[in-house]
Design an enzyme around this catalytic site. Structure first.
Site, PDB file in Angstrom:
ATOM      1  N   GLY A  50       0.847  -1.189   0.000  1.00 55.16           N
ATOM      2  CA  GLY A  50       0.000   0.000   0.000  1.00 55.16           C
ATOM      3  C   GLY A  50       0.880   1.236   0.000  1.00 55.16           C
ATOM      4  O   GLY A  50       2.061   1.162   0.362  1.00 55.16           O
ATOM      5  N   GLN A  55       3.266   9.909   1.199  1.00 53.77           N
ATOM      6  CA  GLN A  55       4.560   9.224   1.302  1.00 53.77           C
ATOM      7  C   GLN A  55       5.482   9.535   0.125  1.00 53.77           C
ATOM      8  O   GLN A  55       6.677   9.274   0.195  1.00 53.77           O
ATOM      9  CB  GLN A  55       4.356   7.704   1.412  1.00 53.77           C
ATOM     10  CG  GLN A  55       3.701   7.271   2.720  1.00 53.77           C
ATOM     11  CD  GLN A  55       3.534   5.773   2.795  1.00 53.77           C
ATOM     12  OE1 GLN A  55       2.554   5.234   2.297  1.00 53.77           O
ATOM     13  NE2 GLN A  55       4.487   5.078   3.386  1.00 53.77           N
ATOM     14  N   CYS A  98       6.112  -0.209   7.519  1.00 52.48           N
ATOM     15  CA  CYS A  98       5.784   0.989   6.744  1.00 52.48           C
ATOM     16  C   CYS A  98       6.994   1.404   5.923  1.00 52.48           C
ATOM     17  O   CYS A  98       8.107   1.445   6.445  1.00 52.48           O
ATOM     18  CB  CYS A  98       5.381   2.133   7.666  1.00 52.48           C
ATOM     19  SG  CYS A  98       4.919   3.641   6.786  1.00 52.48           S
ATOM     20  N   LEU A  99       6.768   1.704   4.657  1.00 48.44           N
ATOM     21  CA  LEU A  99       7.874   2.104   3.785  1.00 48.44           C
ATOM     22  C   LEU A  99       8.515   3.407   4.250  1.00 48.44           C
ATOM     23  O   LEU A  99       9.666   3.672   3.912  1.00 48.44           O
ATOM     24  CB  LEU A  99       7.368   2.242   2.342  1.00 48.44           C
ATOM     25  CG  LEU A  99       6.885   0.927   1.701  1.00 48.44           C
ATOM     26  CD1 LEU A  99       6.200   1.202   0.371  1.00 48.44           C
ATOM     27  CD2 LEU A  99       8.050  -0.048   1.535  1.00 48.44           C
ATOM     28  N   HIS A 140      -4.186   1.488   7.937  1.00 52.69           N
ATOM     29  CA  HIS A 140      -2.806   1.989   7.976  1.00 52.69           C
ATOM     30  C   HIS A 140      -2.652   3.154   6.992  1.00 52.69           C
ATOM     31  O   HIS A 140      -2.078   4.192   7.326  1.00 52.69           O
ATOM     32  CB  HIS A 140      -1.857   0.832   7.626  1.00 52.69           C
ATOM     33  CG  HIS A 140      -0.416   1.204   7.453  1.00 52.69           C
ATOM     34  ND1 HIS A 140       0.588   0.739   8.281  1.00 52.69           N
ATOM     35  CD2 HIS A 140       0.221   1.994   6.538  1.00 52.69           C
ATOM     36  CE1 HIS A 140       1.755   1.240   7.885  1.00 52.69           C
ATOM     37  NE2 HIS A 140       1.567   1.996   6.812  1.00 52.69           N
ATOM     38  N   GLU A 141      -3.184   2.981   5.783  1.00 51.89           N
ATOM     39  CA  GLU A 141      -3.062   4.033   4.762  1.00 51.89           C
ATOM     40  C   GLU A 141      -3.883   5.267   5.137  1.00 51.89           C
ATOM     41  O   GLU A 141      -3.434   6.404   4.930  1.00 51.89           O
ATOM     42  CB  GLU A 141      -3.510   3.512   3.388  1.00 51.89           C
ATOM     43  CG  GLU A 141      -2.748   2.311   2.845  1.00 51.89           C
ATOM     44  CD  GLU A 141      -1.256   2.443   2.916  1.00 51.89           C
ATOM     45  OE1 GLU A 141      -0.741   3.578   2.911  1.00 51.89           O
ATOM     46  OE2 GLU A 141      -0.574   1.410   3.000  1.00 51.89           O
ATOM     47  N   HIS A 144      -2.164   7.520   7.398  1.00 54.90           N
ATOM     48  CA  HIS A 144      -1.209   8.418   6.715  1.00 54.90           C
ATOM     49  C   HIS A 144      -1.898   9.710   6.282  1.00 54.90           C
ATOM     50  O   HIS A 144      -1.285  10.789   6.321  1.00 54.90           O
ATOM     51  CB  HIS A 144      -0.626   7.741   5.465  1.00 54.90           C
ATOM     52  CG  HIS A 144       0.527   6.822   5.731  1.00 54.90           C
ATOM     53  ND1 HIS A 144       1.720   7.233   6.292  1.00 54.90           N
ATOM     54  CD2 HIS A 144       0.689   5.501   5.480  1.00 54.90           C
ATOM     55  CE1 HIS A 144       2.557   6.209   6.381  1.00 54.90           C
ATOM     56  NE2 HIS A 144       1.953   5.135   5.893  1.00 54.90           N
TER      57      HIS A 144
HETATM   58  O1  GNR Z   1       4.108  -2.584   2.493  1.00 52.76           O
HETATM   59  C1  GNR Z   1       3.504  -2.441   3.547  1.00 52.76           C
HETATM   60  N1  GNR Z   1       3.209  -3.523   4.300  1.00 52.76           N
HETATM   61  C2  GNR Z   1       2.333  -3.480   5.382  1.00 52.76           C
HETATM   62  C3  GNR Z   1       2.338  -4.582   6.241  1.00 52.76           C
HETATM   63  C4  GNR Z   1       1.483  -4.608   7.322  1.00 52.76           C
HETATM   64  C5  GNR Z   1       0.630  -3.560   7.555  1.00 52.76           C
HETATM   65  C6  GNR Z   1       0.641  -2.444   6.724  1.00 52.76           C
HETATM   66  C7  GNR Z   1       1.482  -2.418   5.639  1.00 52.76           C
HETATM   67  S1  GNR Z   1       1.466  -1.046   4.571  1.00 52.76           S
HETATM   68  C8  GNR Z   1       3.125  -1.084   4.007  1.00 52.76           C
HETATM   69  C9  GNR Z   1       3.377  -0.022   2.963  1.00 52.76           C
HETATM   70  C10 GNR Z   1       3.180   1.344   3.578  1.00 52.76           C
HETATM   71  O2  GNR Z   1       3.971   1.896   4.279  1.00 52.76           O
HETATM   72  N2  GNR Z   1       2.032   1.939   3.339  1.00 52.76           N
HETATM   73  O3  GNR Z   1       1.766   3.140   3.879  1.00 52.76           O
HETATM   74 NI    NI Z   2       2.885   3.208   5.721  1.00 59.07          NI
END
Ligand code: GNR
Ligand code: NI
Length: 173
Positions: A50, A55, A98-99, A140-141, A144
Site C-alpha cells: 500500500g 509518502q 511501513c515504507l 494503515h493508509e 497516513h
Molecule cells: O508494504 C507495507 N506492508 C504493510 C504490512 C502490514 C501492515 C501495513 C502495511 S502497509 C506497508 C506499505 C506502507 O507503508 N504503506 O503506507
Molecule cells: Ni505506511
C-alpha cells in the site's frame, strides 16, 4: 510513469511532510490518475502492499494498494477521498511495517472489519466492506492521510527506539 522517492522518518523535512493532514481532491482527472500510476510503480518497486500520496510528498487524500500474493495476477486498487463509515468492535492484531519507517515491524491492533466509501480510478463512488489484511492496510493508509504512522500506535519507548533505529540505518547507508 516514474518511480518517486518515498519519504522516511529519519529525515526531519520528510517527517514534517508525513505529519501533515492530507487534503481532499476535487475529483479524478488524468493528472490525478498520472499521480496514482506513479504511486503504483513506486509501491511495486519498493516493494510494498500500500502507499499513500503523502509518502511521495503529495499531501492529497489518495491511496494505492495491491494485496495480490506473489505469483498471483497483480490486483491494483485505488482509493480517492476514502472514508471509513463503520468499524467493528472486534480487533485484529497484525505485525505492521511501513515504507516510511523502513525495517521496523511491530504489532498494532485495529478494528477487524471496516466499511468504507471512496472514489475508484475512474472516479466512480464505491462502498464496500474490508476485513483481514485489507482492513489492516486500508486503516494503515488512512492513518497516513491524517499524518499518523503505525509507530504512533506503539508506546513512546518503542516509537523512540524505532526512529533511532531508522536514523542509525540511514547514517550507515
Ligand atoms: O508494504 C507495507 N506492508 C504493510 C504490512 C502490514 C501492515 C501495513 C502495511 S502497509 C506497508 C506499505 C506502507 O507503508 N504503506 O503506507
Ligand atoms: Ni505506511
Amino acid at each position: 510513469m516514474a518511480i518517486r522517492r518515498i519519504l522516511t522518518v529519519d529525515n526531519a523535512a520528510d517527517l514534517a511532510v508525513l505529519k501533515q493532514v492530507s487534503t481532499p481532491v476535487e475529483g479524478v482527472d488524468d493528472e490525478l490518475r498520472a499521480l496514482m500510476d506513479d504511486m503504483l510503480v513506486t509501491m511495486y518497486d519498493a516493494p510494498g502492499i500500500g502507499l499513500a500520496a503523502v509518502q511521495v510528498g503529495v499531501p492529497k487524500r489518495v491511496i494505492v494498494m495491491d494485496l495480490a500474493r506473489e505469483g498471483e495476477e497483480p490486483a491494483p486498487q485505488y482509493f480517492v477521498n476514502p472514508e471509513i463509515l463503520t468499524t467493528s468492535e472486534d480487533v485484529l492484531p497484525y505485525e505492521e511495517g511501513c515504507l516510511s519507517v523502513p525495517e521496523i515491524f511491530d504489532e498494532v491492533e485495529r478494528p477487524a472489519k471496516v466499511t468504507l466509501r471512496y472514489l475508484n480510478y475512474k472516479g466512480e463512488p464505491v462502498e464496500e466492506e474490508a476485513e483481514g489484511l485489507y482492513a489492516v492496510c486500508i486503516q494503515h493508509e488512512m492513518d497516513h492521510l491524517e499524518g499518523v504512522l503505525f509507530i504512533d500506535h506503539l508506546s513512546r519507548l518503542k516509537r523512540d527506539r524505532a526512529i533511532a533505529k531508522v536514523k542509525k540505518a540511514a547514517r550507515a547507508a
